[in-house]
Design an enzyme around this catalytic site. Structure first.
Site, mmCIF file in Angstrom:
data_model
loop_
_atom_site.group_PDB
_atom_site.id
_atom_site.type_symbol
_atom_site.label_atom_id
_atom_site.label_comp_id
_atom_site.label_asym_id
_atom_site.label_seq_id
_atom_site.Cartn_x
_atom_site.Cartn_y
_atom_site.Cartn_z
ATOM 1 N N CYS A 134 6.082 3.761 -7.894
ATOM 2 C CA CYS A 134 6.959 3.097 -6.924
ATOM 3 C C CYS A 134 7.979 4.073 -6.351
ATOM 4 C CB CYS A 134 7.644 1.910 -7.588
ATOM 5 S SG CYS A 134 8.893 1.165 -6.535
ATOM 6 N N LYS A 167 7.206 5.261 0.846
ATOM 7 C CA LYS A 167 6.469 4.581 1.920
ATOM 8 C C LYS A 167 7.420 3.860 2.866
ATOM 9 C CE LYS A 167 5.200 0.476 1.395
ATOM 10 N NZ LYS A 167 4.630 -0.640 0.633
#
Ligand SMILES: Cc1cc2nc3c(=O)[nH]c(=O)nc-3n(C[C@H](O)[C@H](O)[C@H](O)COP(=O)(O)OP(=O)(O)OC[C@H]3O[C@@H](n4cnc5c(N)ncnc54)[C@H](O)[C@@H]3O)c2cc1C
Length: 461
Positions: A43, A51
């Site tokens: 993550c 991201k």
């Protein structure tokens, strides 16, 4: 004196492992955690956070275009990939340091090494070949991109891991995959100016999502110039002078600068000593666990993507927390995996929760659908050709909201709040009774009066 060196050994310093380690230490347990790459896991290091930073970067191009209708003159713009990646890397390093500091402050001992199980109570640290005897073990090794096998030229293909570290923005990129990671990267690269082709073997992107969401997003992506090719796969990649020549299953050839596969992630179970410890996998190759994340070996637990329940960060965190509460806090806590809200950070964004229309029709005797598509107020002056979709799926017998599906700006933010309404079992009447916030897009959610469809299941003969 305990026979064990530690009360808990956590393998993997990602979302699930870090949370479990900190909470267990808070209950007074002696905790060790091994991380072979970087603390923070997928993550933080190569998933959600970097991201989303790339998503933000990609959306500026649309904002520049929209500004004109509002009276702004935006001068010549340019984008520098190297600056974005350097700034992103600096932020990720800061977060990694913060995660490490929080763990240490909680009393967790971190071992920066790969760890493997040697037997059901012994963990071997590969960096110095040390053995640690642990009373409890938590496996939180996450997942890894599955790249497929037998594809000629696969060595030229990158996964999302490498996409975060490209030295330059590809002018032309082909992405294979139809899930949320493929779709998000297609929108990121398109927003930054790349020519994007998305290839997916199924008949439409985002399998498992509501059909209206799938159709709506696909048409919005196509409007933005992304070429979406379905019912085909990449059969081979050949390096040529001017790029990579990609051959599709129908023999179509496409020449691009980069090829990325986002064709699903597999539980990270390889070579971690599961057989030696006697830990069993399920049919899908994930570690099999019960509602308390306990494996078939009673003192060994597993959380997060390695269990392949729902591969999302908040789910891994919740599972890690619940494990620590159950085992060290003496509060047995199962995790509720129903009605998990989720977002796709595409352009436009999707936010969904609960049953799709098709799933509701399979499960419920009567289903009411409320659906609208509209041009948001912002687009009136910007002139941007984009529509928002909002859809509520309601149990026709109880009036309860069982699904919500949004495609449009800030859908991810909206679905977080609808998630609370679904959890408290709100009815459509509760939505109707809620005063609208005007002028917003989300007011449509409480002002949809007319059913657009009703499905009644015929009684079995
Ligand atoms: C590109 C991308 C985008 C994503 N976007 C989102 C999003 O927007 N929202 C969302 O909710 N989720 C998102 N996810 C999913 C999310 O990142 C994962 O669900 C989450 O990180 C799972 O946490 P975990 O603890 O199970 O595993 P991970 O975070 O993967 O952590 C596992 C850790 O274990 C370490 N490890 C593995 N084996 C060993 C070993 N033998 N010894 C020591 N260490 C080991 C690994 O190095 C890794 O750091 C995204 C994933 C990707 C790839």
């Amino acid at each position: 004196m305990s026979d064990f060196d530690t009360d808990l050994f956590v393998i993997g310093g990602g979302s699930g492992g870090v949370r479990a380690a900190r909470i267990a230490a808070g209950y007074g347990a002696r905790v060790m955690l091994a991380e072979e790459f970087r603390v923070g896991g997928t993550c933080v290091i190569r998933g959600c956070v970097p991201k989303k930073l790339l998503v933000y970067a990609s959306r500026f191009s649309h904002s520049f275009e929209e500004a004109e209708g509002y009276g702004w003159t935006v001068g010549e713009t340019s984008f520098d990939w190297a600056t974005l990646i350097a700034n992103k890397d600096r932020e990720i390093a800061r977060l990694e340091a913060a995660y490490t500091a929080n763990l240490t402050r909680s009393g967790v001992t971190i071992a920066k090494t790969r760890a493997v199980l040697e037997d059901a109570h012994t963990v071997r640290l590969l960096s110095d070949d040390r053995r640690v005897r642990a009373k409890h073990i938590l496996i939180a090794t996450g997942g890894w991109p599955g790249m497929g096998t037998g594809i000629a030229g696969i060595e030229h293909v990158i996964s999302s891991n490498e996409a975060f570290h490209l030295t330059e923005l590809p002018k032309r990129i082909l992405i294979q995959g139809g899930g949320y990671i493929a779709v998000e990267f297609a929108c990121i690269f398109a927003g930054l100016g790349s020519e994007v082709t998305l290839v997916y073997r199924g008949d439409n992107i985002l399998r498992g999502f509501d059909d209206d969401v799938r159709n709506h997003l696909r048409s919005e992506m196509e409007k933005r110039g992304i070429k979406v090719i379905t019912k085909k796969i990449v059969e081979g990649i050949e390096k040529v002078d001017h790029g990579l020549d990609v051959c599709l299953s129908d023999r179509e050839q496409i020449v691009v600068d980069k090829v990325m596969f986002a064709t699903g992630r597999r539980p990270n179970v390889k070579d971690i000593g599961l057989e030696a410890a006697g830990v069993k996998l399920d049919q899908r190759g994930a570690i099999a666990v019960n509602d308390y994340s306990q494996t078939n070996v009673p003192h060994i637990y597993a959380v997060g993507d390695v269990t392949d329940r729902i591969a999302l960060t908040p789910v891994a965190i919740r599972e890690g927390h619940a494990f620590a509460d159950s085992v060290f806090g003496k509060k047995p806590t199962p995790v509720d995996h129903t009605n998990v809200p989720t977002a796709v950070f595409s352009e436009p964004e999707c936010g969904v929760i609960g049953l799709t229309e098709a799933q509701a029709c399979e499960k419920l005797a009567k289903v009411d659908i409320y659906k609208t598509t509209f041009r948001s107020l912002k687009t009136t002056l910007s002139g941007r050709d984009t529509r928002t979709l909002m859809k509520l799926v309601v149990d026709g017998l109880t009036d309860r909201l069982v699904g919500a599906h949004i495609v449009g700006p800030n859908a991810g933010e909206m679905i977080q709040l609808i998630g609370i309404a679904v959890k408290v079992k709100a009815t459509k009447a509760d939505f109707d009774a809620t005063m609208a916030v005007h002028p917003t897009a989300s007011e449509e959610l409480v002002t949809m009066r007319e059913k657009t469809a009703t499905h009644v299941r015929q009684a079995a003969e």
